[in-house]
Design a protein around this motif. Structure first.
Motif, short mmCIF file in Angstrom:
data_model
loop_
_atom_site.label_atom_id
_atom_site.label_comp_id
_atom_site.label_asym_id
_atom_site.label_seq_id
_atom_site.Cartn_x
_atom_site.Cartn_y
_atom_site.Cartn_z
N PHE A 60 -106.49 69.16 -41.50
CA PHE A 60 -107.09 70.50 -41.49
C PHE A 60 -106.21 71.49 -40.71
O PHE A 60 -105.98 72.62 -41.13
CB PHE A 60 -108.50 70.42 -40.88
CG PHE A 60 -109.13 71.76 -40.61
CD1 PHE A 60 -109.58 72.56 -41.66
CD2 PHE A 60 -109.26 72.25 -39.31
CE1 PHE A 60 -110.16 73.82 -41.41
CE2 PHE A 60 -109.82 73.49 -39.05
CZ PHE A 60 -110.27 74.28 -40.11
N ARG A 61 -105.68 71.01 -39.56
CA ARG A 61 -104.83 71.90 -38.74
C ARG A 61 -103.55 72.28 -39.48
O ARG A 61 -103.06 73.40 -39.34
CB ARG A 61 -104.49 71.23 -37.41
CG ARG A 61 -105.70 70.91 -36.54
CD ARG A 61 -106.48 72.14 -36.15
NE ARG A 61 -107.69 71.83 -35.40
CZ ARG A 61 -108.70 72.67 -35.23
NH1 ARG A 61 -108.66 73.88 -35.73
NH2 ARG A 61 -109.76 72.31 -34.54
N ASP A 62 -103.01 71.36 -40.28
CA ASP A 62 -101.82 71.68 -41.08
C ASP A 62 -102.17 72.76 -42.12
O ASP A 62 -101.38 73.66 -42.38
CB ASP A 62 -101.28 70.44 -41.80
CG ASP A 62 -100.62 69.47 -40.82
OD1 ASP A 62 -100.30 69.88 -39.68
OD2 ASP A 62 -100.45 68.29 -41.19
N LEU A 63 -103.37 72.64 -42.69
CA LEU A 63 -103.78 73.64 -43.69
C LEU A 63 -103.91 75.02 -43.03
O LEU A 63 -103.53 76.04 -43.60
CB LEU A 63 -105.12 73.26 -44.34
CG LEU A 63 -105.13 72.03 -45.23
CD1 LEU A 63 -106.53 71.77 -45.76
CD2 LEU A 63 -104.15 72.19 -46.40
N GLU A 64 -104.46 75.04 -41.81
CA GLU A 64 -104.59 76.32 -41.11
C GLU A 64 -103.21 76.94 -40.90
O GLU A 64 -103.01 78.14 -41.09
CB GLU A 64 -105.26 76.11 -39.74
CG GLU A 64 -106.72 75.82 -39.77
CD GLU A 64 -107.37 75.88 -38.39
OE1 GLU A 64 -108.40 76.51 -38.22
OE2 GLU A 64 -106.82 75.25 -37.45
N LYS A 66 -100.43 76.41 -42.61
CA LYS A 66 -99.85 76.87 -43.89
C LYS A 66 -100.50 78.18 -44.33
O LYS A 66 -99.82 79.07 -44.85
CB LYS A 66 -100.06 75.81 -44.98
CG LYS A 66 -99.05 74.69 -44.88
CD LYS A 66 -99.19 73.74 -46.07
CE LYS A 66 -98.66 72.37 -45.69
NZ LYS A 66 -99.49 71.26 -46.11
N LEU A 67 -101.78 78.29 -44.12
CA LEU A 67 -102.48 79.51 -44.52
C LEU A 67 -101.94 80.72 -43.74
O LEU A 67 -101.70 81.79 -44.31
CB LEU A 67 -104.00 79.34 -44.29
CG LEU A 67 -104.88 80.54 -44.59
CD1 LEU A 67 -104.67 81.07 -46.01
CD2 LEU A 67 -106.35 80.17 -44.41
N LEU A 68 -101.71 80.55 -42.46
CA LEU A 68 -101.14 81.65 -41.66
C LEU A 68 -99.77 82.05 -42.21
O LEU A 68 -99.46 83.24 -42.33
CB LEU A 68 -101.00 81.21 -40.20
CG LEU A 68 -102.25 81.29 -39.33
CD1 LEU A 68 -101.97 80.67 -37.97
CD2 LEU A 68 -102.70 82.73 -39.18
#
Ligand code: S3P
Length: 178
Positions: A60-64, A66-68
């Motif tokens: 989940f933290r990796d997705l956050e 990437k989203l940034l």
């Protein structure tokens, strides 16, 4: 002409009111609003709780992260961005959040946080029995992080949503015009 990206980014602990206040600012300014948790849920086709359970927190933290990176590469402008409470914890995310625009920390007391999050079981990090202790510990760890990333902080415990939204809009206008 300023080279700052003209977004308002709300950071703060779970239950601080980031979503409701973003929506109110968006309504007043007529700027669109986005919620990073919602974008991730939509992209993954499941809730944050399911994501934590099935893929784990680091995923989940990796997705956050990437989203940034995506928001910055899209050069998003005139948008109100509500972030997940843990997004600024990674140092590299703090730098990205700052590049996105005017960062506001919504501060809330431990008591108010407990009151608000107790009524909601959708947060995977707050499912322990000893909620009070967990909130106390996490706030202690995170307050310096929110303080570091934000240009402006507002104590929300005793203010209405519209008071908080107009305070933020006033400060953001000053920030973007200077
Ligand atoms: C988290 C906060 C949540 C969500 C996830 C992790 C955190 O968002 O991103 O459950 O680490 O503080 P909200 O702050 O919107 O509840």
């Amino acid at each position: 002409m300023s080279d700052k990206l003209e977004n308002i980014i709300l950071v703060g602990f779970m239950g601080a009111g980031k979503s409701s206040i973003s929506k109110e600012i968006s309504r007043i300014l007529r700027f669109p609003y986005i919620d990073t948790d919602e974008i991730i849920e939509e992209a993954e086709g499941c809730s944050i709780s399911e994501l934590f359970q099935e893929k784990g927190e680091p995923y989940f933290r990796d997705l956050e992260h990437k989203l940034l990176q995506e928001l910055l590469s899209q050069k998003k402008e005139k948008t109100i961005i509500s972030t997940g409470g843990g997004m600024p914890v990674r140092e590299e995310n703090r730098a990205l959040i700052r590049q996105l625009g005017f960062v506001v920390w919504l501060k809330t007391s431990e008591e108010k946080t407990l009151e608000r999050v107790s009524a909601n079981d959708s947060r995977p990090l707050l499912t322990e029995d000893d909620l009070e202790e967990k909130i106390h510990r996490m706030l202690k760890e995170r307050e310096p992080i929110y303080e570091e990333v934000a240009q402006f902080e507002i104590e929300t415990s005793d203010l209405s949503i519209s008071e908080i939204a107009s305070g933020i809009i006033d400060c953001a206008s000053y920030y973007f015009s200077s």
